[in-house]
Write an enzyme that holds these catalytic residues in place. Structure first.
Site, PDB file in Angstrom:
ATOM      1  N   ASN A   1     -10.145   0.069  -0.467  1.00 58.60           N
ATOM      2  CA  ASN A   1      -8.686   0.175  -0.403  1.00 58.60           C
ATOM      3  C   ASN A   1      -8.098  -0.355  -1.712  1.00 58.60           C
ATOM      4  OD1 ASN A   1      -5.965  -0.152   0.098  1.00 58.60           O
ATOM      5  ND2 ASN A   1      -6.219  -1.132   2.096  1.00 58.60           N
TER       6      ASN A   1
ATOM      7  N   CYS B   1       0.811  -1.227   0.000  1.00 57.75           N
ATOM      8  CA  CYS B   1       0.000   0.000   0.000  1.00 57.75           C
ATOM      9  C   CYS B   1       0.844   1.277   0.000  1.00 57.75           C
ATOM     10  CB  CYS B   1      -0.958   0.003   1.187  1.00 57.75           C
ATOM     11  SG  CYS B   1      -2.145  -1.335   1.106  1.00 57.75           S
TER      12      CYS B   1
ATOM     13  N   HIS C   1      -3.466   7.471   2.293  1.00 61.12           N
ATOM     14  CA  HIS C   1      -3.814   6.141   1.788  1.00 61.12           C
ATOM     15  C   HIS C   1      -5.184   5.790   2.368  1.00 61.12           C
ATOM     16  CE1 HIS C   1      -3.949   1.989   0.842  1.00 61.12           C
ATOM     17  NE2 HIS C   1      -3.735   1.578   2.082  1.00 61.12           N
TER      18      HIS C   1
HETATM   19  O1  UT7 Z   1      -3.927  -0.884   3.428  1.00 58.18           O
HETATM   20  C1  UT7 Z   1      -3.056  -1.632   4.182  1.00 58.18           C
HETATM   21  C2  UT7 Z   1      -3.265  -1.476   5.585  1.00 58.18           C
HETATM   22  N1  UT7 Z   1      -4.483  -2.102   6.018  1.00 58.18           N
HETATM   23  C3  UT7 Z   1      -5.155  -1.553   6.982  1.00 58.18           C
HETATM   24  O2  UT7 Z   1      -4.801  -0.487   7.380  1.00 58.18           O
HETATM   25  C4  UT7 Z   1      -6.315  -2.284   7.588  1.00 58.18           C
HETATM   26  C5  UT7 Z   1      -6.276  -2.092   9.069  1.00 58.18           C
HETATM   27  N2  UT7 Z   1      -7.319  -2.766   9.798  1.00 58.18           N
HETATM   28  C6  UT7 Z   1      -8.622  -2.428   9.715  1.00 58.18           C
HETATM   29  O3  UT7 Z   1      -9.002  -1.568   8.950  1.00 58.18           O
HETATM   30  C7  UT7 Z   1      -9.569  -3.089  10.679  1.00 58.18           C
HETATM   31  O4  UT7 Z   1      -8.858  -3.805  11.639  1.00 58.18           O
HETATM   32  C8  UT7 Z   1     -10.600  -4.036   9.979  1.00 58.18           C
HETATM   33  C9  UT7 Z   1     -11.594  -3.213   9.195  1.00 58.18           C
HETATM   34  C10 UT7 Z   1      -9.867  -5.012   9.076  1.00 58.18           C
HETATM   35  C11 UT7 Z   1     -11.369  -4.812  11.026  1.00 58.18           C
HETATM   36  O5  UT7 Z   1     -11.992  -3.924  11.939  1.00 58.18           O
HETATM   37  P1  UT7 Z   1     -11.838  -4.135  13.507  1.00 58.18           P
HETATM   38  O6  UT7 Z   1     -12.672  -3.122  14.135  1.00 58.18           O
HETATM   39  O7  UT7 Z   1     -10.385  -4.160  13.834  1.00 58.18           O
HETATM   40  O8  UT7 Z   1     -12.524  -5.538  13.693  1.00 58.18           O
HETATM   41  P2  UT7 Z   1     -11.900  -6.866  14.317  1.00 58.18           P
HETATM   42  O9  UT7 Z   1     -10.934  -7.484  13.363  1.00 58.18           O
HETATM   43  O10 UT7 Z   1     -11.438  -6.585  15.697  1.00 58.18           O
HETATM   44  O11 UT7 Z   1     -13.194  -7.758  14.376  1.00 58.18           O
HETATM   45  C12 UT7 Z   1     -14.312  -7.418  15.217  1.00 58.18           C
HETATM   46  C13 UT7 Z   1     -15.408  -8.436  14.970  1.00 58.18           C
HETATM   47  C14 UT7 Z   1     -14.917  -9.878  14.972  1.00 58.18           C
HETATM   48  O12 UT7 Z   1     -15.905 -10.670  15.582  1.00 58.18           O
HETATM   49  P3  UT7 Z   1     -15.720 -11.190  17.087  1.00 58.18           P
HETATM   50  O13 UT7 Z   1     -14.448 -11.980  17.081  1.00 58.18           O
HETATM   51  O14 UT7 Z   1     -15.622  -9.951  17.918  1.00 58.18           O
HETATM   52  O15 UT7 Z   1     -16.958 -12.011  17.303  1.00 58.18           O
HETATM   53  C15 UT7 Z   1     -14.832 -10.201  13.514  1.00 58.18           C
HETATM   54  O16 UT7 Z   1     -15.014 -11.596  13.270  1.00 58.18           O
HETATM   55  O17 UT7 Z   1     -15.975  -8.207  13.672  1.00 58.18           O
HETATM   56  C16 UT7 Z   1     -15.986  -9.430  12.949  1.00 58.18           C
HETATM   57  N3  UT7 Z   1     -15.857  -9.142  11.529  1.00 58.18           N
HETATM   58  C17 UT7 Z   1     -16.896  -8.898  10.720  1.00 58.18           C
HETATM   59  N4  UT7 Z   1     -18.220  -8.857  10.949  1.00 58.18           N
HETATM   60  C18 UT7 Z   1     -19.006  -8.577   9.914  1.00 58.18           C
HETATM   61  C19 UT7 Z   1     -14.703  -9.032  10.795  1.00 58.18           C
HETATM   62  N5  UT7 Z   1     -15.000  -8.745   9.527  1.00 58.18           N
HETATM   63  C20 UT7 Z   1     -16.354  -8.664   9.450  1.00 58.18           C
HETATM   64  C21 UT7 Z   1     -17.242  -8.375   8.405  1.00 58.18           C
HETATM   65  N6  UT7 Z   1     -18.556  -8.331   8.687  1.00 58.18           N
HETATM   66  N7  UT7 Z   1     -16.810  -8.125   7.164  1.00 58.18           N
END
Ligand code: UT7
Length: 323
Positions: A280, A113, A250
């Protein structure tokens, strides 16, 4: 001293839209979750047979037209991509052929990225030394080809697209009043490479693989790294946040962008946001945001821009540019 002035900006997005409602039919997710946690509403997906080079060429042509020059007048092409057409040769040489550039040289860089920022820094250094007069810098991706469409943690995030800038050498006096790239800082830390990667690789298993990411960990590092590198380039260029017209970040997650903007004391109206409609697009996201800012008339000549990126590696980068 020589500065790299941006004399043209371009972009291209594939026709096909993939909305959050479409994704609800593919994985266990919801429009509400995606909007709330990422800020994304829809993303573009390259058509079958539409390659990264096709996107790059379209963006390059728009940028060349904007600059009012032909491909023959370019000395150097750098394409930043994680999703090249071929294992070899570089996607950049396809762009070179397509724009009718028969001299100079073209190559790809890979910094995920942060790829566009690495490509920009590379071209800027060639221009500063006087080796090159005009450079075409492109970020182009078909991330949709390496997304695991059964993994809701990642498949909702990415989109396809390409953005390009034409750089030209200008004489500057060495102050922040100069036009062009004023500062660029690049960083990487390979200790974090496992947190954002792919299941394949040419040498590893002769496959492209699919994206894997520890989202929460990447998120945690992103705001800290981005705010730090932004502060570094501002200090090096003797610029304060209040002097900057736009933050061109980004586009990975609206919460990362908001968090960084807040740390740097940027109000929302000074941030270019393309994430809701594009997702993204990895190396393409910054030049696409620049293109959006310029074509909408928000970014104008003389404006001071702060660019920043964070991606797999980890790689991260910051740049200050007077447009
Ligand atoms: O471009 C390169 C760099 N990349 C980034 O900068 C990405 C950085 N990370 C992020 O943007 C975020 O961490 C994400 C958007 C990927 C995820 O958001 P988050 O708030 O960190 O969620 P999480 O991974 O902590 O997940 C929270 C919950 C989980 O469920 P449990 O374990 O709490 O029951 C996930 O399984 O949300 C769940 N979850 C979803 N639910 C519905 C993860 N993806 C989804 C989804 N729909 N698509």
């Amino acid at each position: 001293m020589k500065r790299s002035a941006i004399i043209g900006v371009g972009g291209y997005l594939p026709e096909k839209k993939l909305t959050n409602a479409d994704l609800e039919k593919m994985v266990d997710t919801s429009d509400a979750w995606i909007r709330e946690r990422t800020g994304i509403e829809e993303r573009r997906i390259a058509a079958d047979g539409e390659l990264t080079s096709d996107l790059a060429i379209r963006a390059a042509q728009v940028a060349l037209t904007d600059a009012g020059i032909s491909g023959q007048e370019i000395d150097m092409i750098v394409v930043a991509t994680t999703t090249p057409d071929d294992t070899l040769p570089a996607t950049a040489v396809k762009v070179q052929e397509a724009i009718g550039m028969t001299g100079g040289f073209a190559f790809d860089v890979q910094a995920v990225c942060s790829g566009f920022m690495y490509a920009l820094a590379t071209a800027d250094n060639f221009i500063r030394t006087g080796a090159v007069r005009r450079a075409l810098v492109i970020g182009a991706e078909t991330l949709s080809r390496i997304v695991d469409w059964t993994d809701r943690n990642t498949c909702v995030l990415f989109g396809d697209g390409a953005g390009a800038v034409v750089l030209e050498a200008r004489e500057g006096v060495g102050t922040k009043a100069d036009t062009g790239v004023l500062q660029v800082a690049l960083r990487s830390d390979g200790r974090y490479r496992q947190l954002l990667g792919a299941t394949g690789g040419v040498s590893k298993n002769q496959r492209a693989g699919t994206i894997t990411m520890e989202g929460r960990e990447v998120f945690r590092h992103a705001v800290t790294n981005l705010a730090a590198i932004a502060a570094e380039v501002m200090q090096a260029a003797d610029v304060t946040a209040s002097e900057i017209d736009f933050l061109v970040p980004h586009q990975a997650n609206v919460r990362i962008i908001d968090g960084t903007a807040k740390k740097l004391a940027f109000e929302a109206d000074r941030v270019i946001l393309t994430l809701p409609k594009q997702g993204n697009t990895s190396a393409a996201s910054i030049p696409l945001a620049l293109w959006e800012g310029v074509s909408s008339g928000r970014i104008r000549r003389g404006h001071l821009l702060l660019l920043e990126s964070m991606g797999g590696g980890f790689t991260w980068a910051g740049a200050l540019i007077r447009f």
